[in-house]
Design a protein around this motif. Structure first.
Motif, short mmCIF file in Angstrom:
data_model
loop_
_atom_site.label_atom_id
_atom_site.label_comp_id
_atom_site.label_asym_id
_atom_site.label_seq_id
_atom_site.Cartn_x
_atom_site.Cartn_y
_atom_site.Cartn_z
N GLY A 42 0.78 -1.22 0.00
CA GLY A 42 0.00 0.00 0.00
C GLY A 42 0.81 1.27 0.00
N ARG A 43 2.11 1.16 -0.21
CA ARG A 43 2.99 2.34 -0.24
C ARG A 43 3.10 2.88 -1.65
NH1 ARG A 43 6.35 -1.38 2.66
NH2 ARG A 43 6.25 -1.05 4.92
N PRO A 44 3.13 4.21 -1.81
CA PRO A 44 3.34 4.77 -3.15
C PRO A 44 4.79 4.58 -3.59
CG PRO A 44 3.27 6.52 -1.50
CD PRO A 44 2.92 5.25 -0.78
N VAL A 45 4.97 4.10 -4.79
CA VAL A 45 6.30 3.94 -5.37
C VAL A 45 6.27 4.51 -6.79
CG1 VAL A 45 6.87 1.88 -4.03
CG2 VAL A 45 5.77 1.63 -6.26
N ASP A 46 7.44 4.78 -7.33
CA ASP A 46 7.49 5.25 -8.70
C ASP A 46 8.36 4.33 -9.53
OD1 ASP A 46 10.33 6.16 -8.74
OD2 ASP A 46 9.64 7.68 -7.31
N LEU A 47 8.31 4.52 -10.84
CA LEU A 47 9.10 3.73 -11.78
C LEU A 47 10.24 4.54 -12.39
CD1 LEU A 47 6.18 1.95 -13.69
CD2 LEU A 47 7.63 0.97 -11.93
N TYR A 48 10.59 5.66 -11.75
CA TYR A 48 11.60 6.54 -12.33
C TYR A 48 12.99 5.92 -12.35
CZ TYR A 48 7.89 9.96 -11.57
OH TYR A 48 6.68 10.61 -11.58
N ALA A 49 13.22 4.93 -11.51
CA ALA A 49 14.52 4.27 -11.53
C ALA A 49 14.77 3.60 -12.88
CB ALA A 49 14.61 3.24 -10.41
N GLY A 50 13.72 3.16 -13.54
CA GLY A 50 13.88 2.47 -14.82
C GLY A 50 14.53 3.31 -15.89
N ASP A 87 5.70 -1.97 -21.88
CA ASP A 87 5.00 -2.89 -20.99
C ASP A 87 4.64 -2.21 -19.67
OD1 ASP A 87 3.94 -5.50 -20.57
OD2 ASP A 87 5.56 -5.87 -19.16
N ASP A 88 5.54 -1.36 -19.15
CA ASP A 88 5.25 -0.64 -17.92
C ASP A 88 3.99 0.21 -18.06
OD1 ASP A 88 7.27 -1.60 -16.31
OD2 ASP A 88 8.68 -0.02 -16.85
N LEU A 89 3.84 0.84 -19.23
CA LEU A 89 2.74 1.80 -19.41
C LEU A 89 1.49 1.18 -20.03
CD1 LEU A 89 4.82 4.86 -20.70
CD2 LEU A 89 3.98 4.43 -18.38
N ARG A 90 1.67 0.12 -20.82
CA ARG A 90 0.54 -0.44 -21.55
C ARG A 90 0.39 -1.95 -21.38
NH1 ARG A 90 -1.54 3.24 -25.13
NH2 ARG A 90 -0.27 5.10 -25.51
N ALA A 196 14.31 0.68 -0.12
CA ALA A 196 13.42 1.41 0.79
C ALA A 196 11.99 1.51 0.25
CB ALA A 196 13.97 2.82 1.02
N GLU A 197 11.73 0.88 -0.90
CA GLU A 197 10.40 0.85 -1.51
C GLU A 197 9.90 2.24 -1.87
OE1 GLU A 197 7.54 -2.10 -0.09
OE2 GLU A 197 9.02 -2.68 1.42
N ARG A 198 10.83 3.08 -2.34
CA ARG A 198 10.44 4.38 -2.87
C ARG A 198 10.36 4.37 -4.39
NH1 ARG A 198 13.66 6.15 1.62
NH2 ARG A 198 15.56 6.06 0.36
N THR A 199 11.07 3.45 -5.02
CA THR A 199 11.09 3.38 -6.47
C THR A 199 11.22 1.92 -6.90
OG1 THR A 199 12.09 4.36 -8.46
CG2 THR A 199 13.61 3.54 -6.76
N MET A 200 11.03 1.69 -8.19
CA MET A 200 11.17 0.36 -8.78
C MET A 200 11.86 0.48 -10.13
SD MET A 200 7.32 -1.10 -8.07
CE MET A 200 7.46 -2.11 -9.53
N LEU A 201 12.59 -0.55 -10.50
CA LEU A 201 13.19 -0.59 -11.83
C LEU A 201 12.13 -0.79 -12.90
CD1 LEU A 201 16.33 -2.81 -11.15
CD2 LEU A 201 16.32 -0.36 -11.60
N GLY A 202 11.10 -1.56 -12.58
CA GLY A 202 10.09 -1.89 -13.57
C GLY A 202 10.71 -2.66 -14.73
N ASP A 203 9.91 -2.92 -15.75
CA ASP A 203 10.42 -3.59 -16.94
C ASP A 203 11.44 -2.71 -17.67
OD1 ASP A 203 8.23 -5.26 -16.23
OD2 ASP A 203 8.20 -6.01 -18.27
N SER A 262 1.57 -5.44 -14.15
CA SER A 262 2.41 -5.79 -15.28
C SER A 262 3.78 -5.13 -15.23
CB SER A 262 1.73 -5.37 -16.59
OG SER A 262 1.56 -3.97 -16.62
N CYS A 263 3.91 -4.09 -14.48
CA CYS A 263 5.15 -3.32 -14.50
C CYS A 263 6.33 -4.09 -13.90
CB CYS A 263 4.97 -2.01 -13.74
SG CYS A 263 3.69 -0.98 -14.43
N ALA A 264 6.05 -4.90 -12.91
CA ALA A 264 7.16 -5.58 -12.27
C ALA A 264 7.12 -7.07 -12.45
CB ALA A 264 7.18 -5.26 -10.77
N HIS A 265 6.17 -7.53 -13.19
CA HIS A 265 6.03 -8.98 -13.33
C HIS A 265 7.15 -9.52 -14.19
CE1 HIS A 265 4.36 -12.90 -14.19
NE2 HIS A 265 3.51 -12.68 -13.21
N PRO A 266 7.78 -10.59 -13.77
CA PRO A 266 8.91 -11.11 -14.48
C PRO A 266 8.57 -12.06 -15.61
CG PRO A 266 8.61 -12.37 -12.49
CD PRO A 266 7.60 -11.28 -12.46
N CYS A 267 7.34 -12.48 -15.71
CA CYS A 267 7.03 -13.61 -16.60
C CYS A 267 6.48 -13.18 -17.94
CB CYS A 267 6.05 -14.55 -15.91
SG CYS A 267 6.59 -15.04 -14.27
N GLY A 268 6.08 -11.96 -18.10
CA GLY A 268 5.51 -11.58 -19.38
C GLY A 268 5.68 -10.17 -19.64
#
Length: 268
Positions: A42-50, A87-90, A196-203, A262-268
């Motif tokens: 439930g924490r807000p994170v961003d994908l800017y690290a990607g 994939d991150d966006l669509r 720290a769960e502030r950002t994610m690499l995303g796809d 879909s943004c962080a899912h490793p399988c597709g």
């Protein structure tokens, strides 16, 4: 020659880190809803690290290694980042290559198909730059695409993909492949915020970093070593495919919830 390679690795890592840091800071100042998510807790994170690590890896690779290695790395990273961003966006809810290939056979181009075809084509082009013989080029293509997928596979918990990049990149540096330093430097910069769960690499970030590592692996190995790495990456993909079939959205939910799955899912 060793000193020259070490110097190139230091420069590449430094440029990658500085670029990633600057881009990441700039994106966080200009926040956009499309690049922000709510994670499993439930924490807000961003994908800017990607996009930050992708930009850092590209510029870092341009400063490290022979021209063909630099060209292969830049090509692979840009393709990985572009397909990952799509994939991150669509991205949609379907998981696993079989699901996306099935949709493609029905005439539907999914985000997973875009990644499969786009990164695969970039792998073939990178392999052509790195190797001379057709079989070696094909093996290099499998390694580049497989490494991109594998880094995305492990991006199911905070910091795990960034740490994997450091582990997978170290052998390349030991073999005197300075281009390996670029993804390591870029990933290190955002690792703290990822943990720290502030950002994610995303796809976007996972595929970009993995593709660069794949180039380093292919550049630093002969036919046998490249073939062994290719087999390992294919095995990881098969394991991920089975996990996608058994768990559905489970591993995606480990990082994000709702539409962002879909943004962080490793399988597709």
């Amino acid at each position: 020659m060793i000193e020259q390679g070490a110097r190139a690795a230091v420069v590449g890592s430094g440029v990658a880190a500085a670029t990633a840091r600057a881009v990441y800071a700039g994106l966080r100042r200009r926040r956009r809803p499309a690049w922000e998510r709510v994670n499993h807790a439930g924490r807000p994170v961003d994908l800017y690290a990607g996009p930050a690590v992708a930009a850092g890896t590209v510029l870092g690779a341009l400063c490290a290694g022979p021209p063909r290695q630099r060209g292969a790395a830049v090509l692979a990273v840009l393709a990985g980042a572009a397909c990952g961003a799509y994939d991150d966006l669509r991205g949609d809810h379907r998981r696993g290559f079989l699901a996306h290939l099935g949709a493609l056979r029905r005439g539907e181009v999914t985000s997973g198909a875009v990644k499969l075809l786009g990164i695969g084509a970039a792998g073939l082009a990178a392999g052509a730059l790195l190797k001379e013989r057709p079989v070696d080029r094909l093996l290099a293509a499998v390694v580049v695409a497989g490494a991109a997928h594998t880094v995305n596979l492990v991006d199911v918990r905070p910091g795990r993909a960034g740490l994997a990049v450091q582990v997978l990149g170290a052998p390349g540096l030991a073999r005197g492949v300075p281009v390996a330093a670029a993804p390591m430097g870029a990933a290190a910069v955002v690792l703290g915020d990822d943990l720290a769960e502030r950002t994610m690499l995303g796809d976007t970030g996972a595929h970009a970093l993995g593709a660069a590592l794949g180039v380093a692996v292919a550049a630093g190995n002969g036919r046998l070593g490249t073939a062994l790495h290719a087999a390992a990456f294919v095995a990881a993909a098969v394991a991920g495919e089975r996990g996608a079939g058994e768990h559905g959205l489970g591993c995606a939910g480990a990082r994000v919830s709702g539409r962002a799955a879909s943004c962080a899912h490793p399988c597709g």
